[in-house]
Write a protein that holds these residues in place. Structure first.
Motif, short mmCIF file in Angstrom:
data_model
loop_
_atom_site.label_atom_id
_atom_site.label_comp_id
_atom_site.label_asym_id
_atom_site.label_seq_id
_atom_site.Cartn_x
_atom_site.Cartn_y
_atom_site.Cartn_z
N UNK A 7 0.84 -1.23 0.01
CA UNK A 7 0.07 -0.03 0.03
C UNK A 7 0.83 1.32 -0.01
N UNK A 8 2.04 1.33 0.55
CA UNK A 8 2.92 2.27 0.41
C UNK A 8 3.20 2.47 -1.08
N UNK A 9 3.55 1.53 -2.03
CA UNK A 9 3.88 1.64 -3.30
C UNK A 9 2.68 2.22 -3.86
N UNK A 10 1.43 1.85 -3.71
CA UNK A 10 0.39 2.41 -4.15
C UNK A 10 0.06 4.06 -3.84
N UNK A 11 0.44 4.35 -2.44
CA UNK A 11 0.41 5.74 -2.10
C UNK A 11 1.61 6.68 -2.89
N UNK A 12 2.79 5.88 -3.02
CA UNK A 12 3.83 6.63 -3.83
C UNK A 12 3.40 6.81 -5.30
N UNK A 13 3.05 5.76 -5.73
CA UNK A 13 2.54 5.85 -7.30
C UNK A 13 1.61 7.06 -7.38
N UNK A 14 0.64 7.03 -6.34
CA UNK A 14 -0.49 8.25 -6.52
C UNK A 14 0.06 9.38 -6.27
N UNK A 15 1.07 9.84 -5.51
CA UNK A 15 1.72 11.04 -5.46
C UNK A 15 2.56 11.60 -6.46
N UNK A 18 -0.09 12.29 -9.34
CA UNK A 18 -1.13 13.03 -8.86
C UNK A 18 -2.02 13.93 -9.83
N UNK A 19 -1.12 14.45 -10.81
CA UNK A 19 -1.96 15.55 -11.63
C UNK A 19 -2.63 14.79 -12.69
N UNK A 20 -2.31 13.23 -12.82
CA UNK A 20 -2.93 12.60 -13.83
C UNK A 20 -4.12 11.58 -13.43
N UNK A 21 -4.17 11.70 -12.14
CA UNK A 21 -5.43 11.01 -11.26
C UNK A 21 -6.96 11.19 -11.77
N UNK A 22 -7.58 10.16 -12.10
CA UNK A 22 -8.93 10.50 -12.15
C UNK A 22 -9.65 10.38 -11.14
N UNK A 23 -10.94 10.93 -10.79
CA UNK A 23 -11.81 11.13 -9.64
C UNK A 23 -11.96 9.68 -8.97
N UNK A 24 -12.54 8.62 -9.95
CA UNK A 24 -12.78 7.43 -9.09
C UNK A 24 -11.58 6.93 -8.55
N UNK A 25 -10.33 7.12 -9.08
CA UNK A 25 -9.15 6.49 -8.38
C UNK A 25 -8.71 7.02 -7.24
N UNK A 26 -9.58 8.34 -6.44
CA UNK A 26 -9.30 8.71 -5.40
C UNK A 26 -9.80 7.46 -4.26
N UNK A 27 -10.90 6.91 -4.76
CA UNK A 27 -11.25 5.89 -3.77
C UNK A 27 -10.37 4.78 -3.58
N UNK A 28 -9.53 4.54 -4.67
CA UNK A 28 -8.59 3.47 -4.45
C UNK A 28 -7.75 3.99 -3.48
N UNK A 29 -7.27 5.25 -3.63
CA UNK A 29 -6.21 5.74 -2.54
C UNK A 29 -6.73 5.62 -1.12
N UNK A 30 -8.12 5.97 -1.12
CA UNK A 30 -8.67 6.00 0.27
C UNK A 30 -8.71 4.37 0.88
N UNK A 31 -8.86 3.44 -0.01
CA UNK A 31 -8.79 1.88 0.34
C UNK A 31 -7.46 1.90 0.76
N UNK A 32 -6.49 2.34 0.34
CA UNK A 32 -4.91 2.02 0.54
C UNK A 32 -4.74 2.68 1.74
N UNK A 33 -5.08 3.88 2.15
CA UNK A 33 -5.06 4.56 3.38
C UNK A 33 -5.65 3.77 4.57
N UNK A 34 -6.86 3.22 4.14
CA UNK A 34 -7.56 2.52 5.36
C UNK A 34 -6.70 1.13 5.65
N UNK A 35 -6.30 0.50 4.48
CA UNK A 35 -5.51 -0.50 4.80
C UNK A 35 -4.13 -0.54 5.51
N UNK A 36 -3.37 0.54 5.29
CA UNK A 36 -2.19 0.83 5.76
C UNK A 36 -2.49 1.43 7.16
N UNK A 37 -3.62 1.98 7.46
CA UNK A 37 -3.75 2.67 8.91
C UNK A 37 -3.92 1.59 9.83
#
Length: 303
Positions: A7-15, A18-37
């Motif tokens: 999930x750190x790899x997911x977050x690093x890739x997201x950062x 970030x300028x290319x992220x589509x709006x639904x992909x933010x939910x994937x980021x939220x899921x990674x945050x919940x898992x790593x939390x």
């Protein structure tokens, strides 16, 4: 370790993109945050308790552990539900309507998910429901066995089960069945598979990835839910400790699956992970050789 690294790899890739992220992909980021939390706030304490053969820290740490588990668990479930609904709306809408799902809309939805999860996690602290140790003694959660003779506790379990488990699960199922039917009808209209647009193929791949993420989460938590509901209507002593321990461990493993699914289905994520691996390997090589005082040759070249 797998949860944190993946999930750190997911977050690093997201950062990084970030300028290319589509709006639904933010939910994937939220899921990674919940898992790593969940991994950072809960697993070290559970591992230490396992080595100690008993729970560490007393009642305060038990309530903290259970609250974190409930908070991140509901957040993950509701995020998966939101992912399914948005996927359904995007698949069944025209391109102009699908663009209405903006980043601001998804951010508001994510904020609502966290507030909803926090509300349910706080309720046992104010007297509706209870937190307590698991039967095997090295983990804490909702005290299922205390609800035998408590109408208040049973109403909490029933409400939580319906609003945080059954309703989201049925919504996920209905959305993906609707998407599957839509895709099936679309493919029937196209006789030649070579003429299927790339956009349709991408949509199918994204939907399959979302389905696997949901299936992985639900299948991981179903044995734990079954064991927990058994404890509501029967004495916890009726189950062997290993019978309650294995579903709990299996449920916690759900936080490690998603990065592997992303790696299999997302070419972009694969490329970014390989770049991260190369970058990390270069830095390890640099710091282990160029900055090594014990190696005079490397010290000379470093100078």
């Amino acid at each position: 370790i797998l949860t944190i690294l993946g999930n750190s790899a997911v977050l690093a890739t997201t950062v990084k993109r970030s300028s290319l992220l589509k709006s639904p992909e933010l939910l994937t980021v939220n899921l990674a945050v919940a898992d790593i939390g969940m991994a950072l706030s809960m697993y070290p304490l559970a591992i230490a308790s396992a080595w100690n053969h008993a729970w560490l820290g007393g009642d305060a740490s038990c309530v903290y552990y259970a609250l974190m588990g409930f908070l991140f668990g509901i957040c993950s479930m509701m995020t998966l539900c939101a992912m399914a609904v948005i996927r359904f709306l995007v698949t069944n809408s025209s391109k102009s309507n699908s663009n209405k799902i903006t980043k601001n809309t998804v951010c508001i939805l994510i904020a609502f998910i966290w507030l909803y999860s926090l509300l349910w996690a706080i309720l046992p602290l104010v007297g509706w429901g209870y937190y307590g140790p698991e039967p095997f003694g090295i983990s804490c959660t909702i005290a299922w066995s205390k609800f035998h003779n408590s109408s208040s506790g049973f109403s909490f379990i029933l409400s939580m089960f319906l609003l945080c488990t059954v309703l989201p699960a049925l919504t996920i199922l209905a959305c993906y069945l609707g998407i599957a039917w839509k895709v099936h009808k679309a493919y029937q209209e196209i006789q030649n598979i070579d003429r299927i647009p790339n956009a349709a193929k991408l949509e199918k791949k994204l939907t399959l990835m979302a389905v696997l993420i949901s299936v992985g989460f639900l299948s991981s938590w179903t044995p734990y839910a079954a064991a927990s509901f058994w404890s509501i209507f029967n004495s916890s002593d009726s189950l062997q400790p290993v019978v309650t321990l294995l579903p709990c461990l299996f449920a916690k493993s759900s936080t490690a699956y998603n990065p592997f699914i992303y790696y299999i289905f997302s070419k972009t994520f694969r490329c970014e992970v390989k770049k991260l691996q190369c970058c990390c390997a270069w830095r390890v090589h640099y710091f282990s050789s160029d900055n090594s005082v014990e190696n005079p040759v490397s010290t000379m070249w470093g100078g």
